[in-house]
Write an enzyme that holds these catalytic residues in place. Structure first.
Site, mmCIF file in Angstrom:
data_model
loop_
_atom_site.group_PDB
_atom_site.id
_atom_site.type_symbol
_atom_site.label_atom_id
_atom_site.label_comp_id
_atom_site.label_asym_id
_atom_site.label_seq_id
_atom_site.Cartn_x
_atom_site.Cartn_y
_atom_site.Cartn_z
ATOM 1 N N ASP A 131 -2.224 -4.936 -0.282
ATOM 2 C CA ASP A 131 -1.894 -6.265 0.247
ATOM 3 C C ASP A 131 -2.734 -6.631 1.459
ATOM 4 O O ASP A 131 -3.100 -7.798 1.636
ATOM 5 C CB ASP A 131 -0.400 -6.375 0.554
ATOM 6 C CG ASP A 131 0.142 -5.236 1.407
ATOM 7 O OD1 ASP A 131 -0.619 -4.330 1.802
ATOM 8 O OD2 ASP A 131 1.367 -5.241 1.664
ATOM 9 N N GLN A 159 0.814 -1.210 0.000
ATOM 10 C CA GLN A 159 0.000 0.000 0.000
ATOM 11 C C GLN A 159 0.856 1.274 0.000
ATOM 12 O O GLN A 159 2.039 1.252 0.349
ATOM 13 C CB GLN A 159 -0.908 0.020 1.223
ATOM 14 C CG GLN A 159 -2.074 -0.952 1.155
ATOM 15 C CD GLN A 159 -3.047 -0.714 2.282
ATOM 16 O OE1 GLN A 159 -3.075 -1.456 3.233
ATOM 17 N NE2 GLN A 159 -3.846 0.334 2.155
ATOM 18 N N HIS A 160 0.204 2.377 -0.366
ATOM 19 C CA HIS A 160 0.692 3.743 -0.146
ATOM 20 C C HIS A 160 1.828 4.209 -1.050
ATOM 21 O O HIS A 160 2.150 5.398 -1.057
ATOM 22 C CB HIS A 160 1.155 3.949 1.308
ATOM 23 C CG HIS A 160 0.202 3.489 2.347
ATOM 24 N ND1 HIS A 160 -1.116 3.887 2.366
ATOM 25 C CD2 HIS A 160 0.375 2.667 3.421
ATOM 26 C CE1 HIS A 160 -1.713 3.328 3.409
ATOM 27 N NE2 HIS A 160 -0.842 2.584 4.058
#
Length: 495
Positions: free
Chosen positions: A243, A80-81
């Site tokens: 994820d 992520q991110h």
């Protein structure tokens, strides 16, 4: 046949799943290089993800012993991110800054203040910005790399980028988009007014990907790439997700009553909710799920990344490290390790460093140090579990995933520290399995709801079950209280 892909921090994993026979036929992985630097810089080259995908895909299909033309859909899970900023040719303008990059901490603090503090963030986004989110990375790029910033044509997350490479389509879905910091998790839409606070020169209608629902495909594999991979034409690529969102699917955590806890490079704890959760603590991210509903979640940045540092310090393999952990007493002889080697997200200490308290001439041993780092990482996850509140307290069991879950000593430690029963799914690569299940769902196999697909493929390994022991639970309460005092003394986190 369906393909599940998980592009993580350390590697990309690929699994080949036969939905009809309800089993994994083949799996493989390829590592990534992590670029680290001063001040918390952690970046990767998106080209490495593509190369890892190609290598792992070929090996997994070969291990499955199938013709790739039998594959009907592909699902992608991603860390992520991460900020993947592309130019008009689809090339990165800068290496991808990752979830664990803390170089942008000052930019995050400034953004939170500009949005009206925690209350303003909750009002506009439904969550409070954290340093790991994408927003501060974009603000950092604007301030520190203006030439690269001016070339931005698209802004994607890691899993969005792989979907773009596979299909040529720039799309996103609510689960992963929740962690950007410019997405309203309640309305499931981009917040263009917040985006303008971060990147006023960029037109969100141009640079942000089109949103699709979780059950909708991102597109189909590009014909030239399909030929390279040996696929038939028209192979569906699902919406995919972060994820953690795909890990929820891969552990069957898509209805209330369960908690998934990951002992990976980082640590995560999350539970399913039917409606957005505004938690008592700003440290809880009420992300959208990548199927339906929401996924209240906390993330810690130092789990197997921390244990690996201590293990390598003593030049131990995993078996020898686990033996030393098992030999040491609960509480590590009085040692308390705050394992914030990479800073920390929960508690919110992005610039923190690791520290060790309670050293004496008697307890400073390799065994105690090995146990102290495992306990410290697990205490951090209990701290996060407490922040989630009633959803976590009401769970019937914890489903444990990640590399650390392979250790019987660690599994029992989680059960005793959380005072909850623990069990592992039979498939350890939960995010990759979840991606394959979501791919089958998006492709329409054969009109089954996702819950039915999870029941078919997600099984639990009874040999891994760990039940809390009352005496050990009591002993860990004392050690956890010492951990909380150390947090209070060193970082002013209330005990």
């Amino acid at each position: 046949m369906y393909i599940g892909v998980d592009c993580g921090t350390q590697s990309t994993k690929v699994v080949v799943v036969d939905i009809e026979e309800a089993r994994i036929l083949g799996e493989a992985s390829r590592p990534h290089a992590l670029q680290e630097g001063d001040n918390g810089r952690r970046e990767q080259a998106p080209a490495d993800w593509r190369a890892a995908f190609l290598g792992a895909f070929a090996e997994a299909v070969a291990a499955a012993g199938i013709d790739a033309r039998a594959i009907r859909a592909i699902g992608v899970s991603g860390q992520q991110h991460g900020l993947v900023a592309l130019d008009a040719r689809g090339e990165p303008v800068h290496p991808a800054k990752l979830w664990c990059d803390t170089e942008t901490a000052a930019h995050n603090a400034a953004l939170v203040e500009r949005l009206g503090g925690e209350a303003g963030c909750l009002d506009r986004l439904g969550l409070v910005l954290q340093t790991g989110y994408t927003a501060s990375k974009l603000a950092w790029l604007r301030d520190t790399r203006p030439d690269a910033y001016r070339r931005i044509d698209s802004l994607l997350l890691p899993h969005d980028y792989l979907n773009f490479w596979l299909t040529g389509e720039r799309v996103a879905e609510a689960g992963d988009a929740s962690g950007t910091g410019y997405f309203d998790i309640r309305a499931r839409r981009w917040r263009e007014d917040v985006f303008a606070e971060i990147a006023p020169e960029l037109d969100p209608a141009r640079v942000l990907p089109r949103l699709v629902a979780s059950h909708e495909p991102a597109g189909t594999v590009r014909p030239e790439l399909a030929r390279e991979l040996g696929l038939a034409e028209g192979v569906v690529v699902s919406s995919g997700g972060g994820d953690n969102m795909l890990g929820a699917i891969g552990t069957g955590n898509i209805t209330p009553g369960l908690v998934t806890l990951s002992l990976g490079t980082s640590g995560t704890v999350y539970a399913h909710a039917e409606s957005p959760v505004i938690a008592d603590s700003a440290e809880v991210a009420s992300f959208c799920a990548s199927h339906a509903g929401w996924l209240p979640l906390i993330c810690t940045m130092n789990v197997t990344s921390a244990t690996t540092r201590i293990r390598e310090l003593f030049d131990l393999d995993l078996a020898a490290f686990n033996e030393r952990v098992a030999r040491a007493p609960i509480g590590a002889g009085g040692l308390t390790l705050l394992p914030f080697f990479n800073g920390e997200r929960v508690p919110p200490l992005p610039q923190a460093t690791a520290s060790l308290a309670g050293l004496t001439g008697l307890n400073t041993t390799p065994d105690n140090l090995c146990r102290a780092v495992v306990e410290g990482a697990t205490f951090g996850l209990r701290y996060g579990l407490e922040r989630i509140g009633p959803l976590a307290r009401g769970a019937s069991e914890i489903r444990l995933i990640g590399g650390g879950a392979r250790s019987p000593v660690w599994r029992q430690m989680v059960a005793d520290i959380t005072a909850a029963p623990v069990i592992c799914p039979t498939v350890g690569e939960a995010a990759a399995l979840g991606a394959a299940l979501q791919a089958a769902w998006c492709e329409g196999y054969p009109d089954l709801p996702l819950e039915a697909l999870c029941k078919r493929l997600v099984h639990l390994d009874e040999s891994t079950r760990a039940t809390p022991d009352a005496d050990r639970v009591a002993a860990y309460e004392q050690a956890y209280a010492r951990y909380r005092r150390a947090l209070a003394d060193r970082h002013a986190i209330p005990a």
